[in-house]
Design an enzyme around this catalytic site. Structure first.
Site, PDB file in Angstrom:
ATOM      1  N   LYS A 117       0.864  -1.192   0.000  1.00  0.00           N
ATOM      2  CA  LYS A 117       0.000   0.000   0.000  1.00  0.00           C
ATOM      3  C   LYS A 117       0.893   1.232   0.000  1.00  0.00           C
ATOM      4  O   LYS A 117       1.157   1.838   1.044  1.00  0.00           O
ATOM      5  CB  LYS A 117      -0.911  -0.003   1.234  1.00  0.00           C
ATOM      6  CG  LYS A 117      -2.281  -0.596   0.970  1.00  0.00           C
ATOM      7  CD  LYS A 117      -3.176  -0.556   2.181  1.00  0.00           C
ATOM      8  CE  LYS A 117      -4.076   0.663   2.240  1.00  0.00           C
ATOM      9  NZ  LYS A 117      -5.105   0.729   1.197  1.00  0.00           N
TER      10      LYS A 117
HETATM   11  N1  PMP Z   1      -7.567  -2.503  -3.038  1.00  0.00           N
HETATM   12  C1  PMP Z   1      -7.169  -1.248  -2.804  1.00  0.00           C
HETATM   13  C2  PMP Z   1      -6.499  -0.491  -3.883  1.00  0.00           C
HETATM   14  C3  PMP Z   1      -7.389  -0.675  -1.541  1.00  0.00           C
HETATM   15  O1  PMP Z   1      -6.992   0.574  -1.296  1.00  0.00           O
HETATM   16  C4  PMP Z   1      -8.042  -1.426  -0.558  1.00  0.00           C
HETATM   17  C5  PMP Z   1      -8.312  -0.810   0.789  1.00  0.00           C
HETATM   18  N2  PMP Z   1      -7.264  -1.011   1.681  1.00  0.00           N
HETATM   19  C6  PMP Z   1      -8.437  -2.728  -0.850  1.00  0.00           C
HETATM   20  C7  PMP Z   1      -8.182  -3.240  -2.108  1.00  0.00           C
HETATM   21  C8  PMP Z   1      -9.124  -3.596   0.153  1.00  0.00           C
HETATM   22  O2  PMP Z   1      -8.241  -3.988   1.163  1.00  0.00           O
HETATM   23  P1  PMP Z   1      -8.738  -4.206   2.649  1.00  0.00           P
HETATM   24  O3  PMP Z   1      -9.913  -5.087   2.584  1.00  0.00           O
HETATM   25  O4  PMP Z   1      -7.577  -4.842   3.322  1.00  0.00           O
HETATM   26  O5  PMP Z   1      -9.075  -2.862   3.200  1.00  0.00           O
END
Ligand code: PMP
Length: 312
Positions: free
Chosen positions: A156
């Site tokens: 991220k």
């Molecule tokens: N894809 C992206 C690009 C995101 O920003 C997120 C949010 N964190 C997710 C998928 C979903 O991840 P999570 O369920 O861990 O929040």
């Protein structure tokens, strides 16, 4: 009184006092990694539950590792600090916690090495991100999802989110709620802040990590519920754009968006254009889990308040 709080340079402080210099490397070049964690308020219990904090902390560490950044605190201590941040903030509503590891040096020059790393936390109240009842109308973006050969897609990375922001804005300015990004191969990758899954003939299908998705914690939770609670088979394989048009159901998952039905893709109704039945069941169970209503899943939750604070 509830106050959004932050943790910066080793100290808790009100969010409004948490400032960084304009030359900070992470701000100038996007050289930072982050997480988003939800705290979900349960009115009957008078309790705020942080969801899967340890898993988010672990993903933050993996993102840091990929980016050669040092997260100089143990998982246990960071989990405890996030808990403390939520306690200090004192909200009795849904909140969002943002941990970030960033290049804190205030110097010019594009690179990852020979710079200081630091981390910060902040918390803010945060209600619904997308409409979980009506569902979302989505468009396939003209922007392709960033490839792992350009920016590590499973981390991220703050700078990477320019890709997501461009797609989201294109979608919203075109009258849609959310953007679906294809990867460089033309397969469905994910949405601007959510993973995507489809349901066909009782099987839940979602793209594999090598389609440049973020390995979502909400997705993993939803797949677990799909298997354990609904008895669905789970399949990880690439999905084409046109397969979205003929799926029985399409849904997205994310910390901000929870489990949200997709009711339309590129103006083609998904199924009959109403939120799908399986999606509704998944969503219902998910909301119960994150608000502490299912004992089997309490291990995933960090209750913020002790009884004395709740009854105060
Ligand atoms: N894809 C992206 C690009 C995101 O920003 C997120 C949010 N964190 C997710 C998928 C979903 O991840 P999570 O369920 O861990 O929040």
């Amino acid at each position: 009184m509830a106050t959004p709080m932050a943790y910066l340079r080793g100290e808790f402080m009100p969010l409004e006092d948490a400032k960084i210099g304009i030359m900070t490397h992470g701000f100038n070049y996007g050289t930072a990694v982050f997480e988003g964690i939800r705290g979900n308020w349960n009115e009957e219990q008078g309790q705020l539950y942080l969801f899967r904090v340890r898993d988010h902390v672990q993903r933050l560490r993996l993102s840091s590792k990929i980016m050669r950044m040092a997260l100089q605190i143990s998982d246990d201590d960071l989990v405890a600090q996030i808990h403390e941040l939520a306690q200090h903030s004192g909200f009795r509503e849904d909140v969002y916690v943002r941990p970030m590891v960033y290049k804190s040096s205030e110097v010019l020059g594009v690179r990852m090495h020979d710079l200081d790393d630091d981390y910060l936390l902040y918390l803010a109240p945060f209600g619904a991100y997308l409409d979980p009842d009506a569902g979302a109308r989505c468009m396939t973006s003209s922007w392709r999802r960033v490839d792992d050969t350009s920016i590590p897609a499973r981390a991220k990375v703050n700078g990477l989110y320019v890709n997501n922001a461009m797609a989201k804005t294109e979608a919203q300015l075109s009258g849609f709620d959310e953007a679906i990004l294809l990867n460089q191969d033309g397969h469905v990758s994910e949405e601007s802040g959510e993973n995507i899954a489809i349901i066909r003939d009782g099987v839940i299908i979602t793209p594999p990590p090598q389609d440049n998705i973020l390995e979502g914690i909400t997705l993993e939770t939803a797949l677990d519920v799909a298997r354990e609670h609904l008895g669905l088979d789970v399949l990880r394989r690439s999905i084409d754009r046109s397969e979205l048009y003929i799926a029985d159901e399409v849904l997205m998952t994310g910390t901000a968006a929870h489990v949200t039905p997709v009711v339309e893709v590129d103006r083609v109704p998904v199924g009959d254009g109403q939120p799908g039945q399986v999606t509704k069941q998944l969503q219902d169970r998910y909301f119960q889990i994150i608000t502490g209503r299912i004992p089997q899943y309490l291990d995933w939750l960090t209750p913020v308040y002790s009884d004395s604070i709740v009854s105060a």
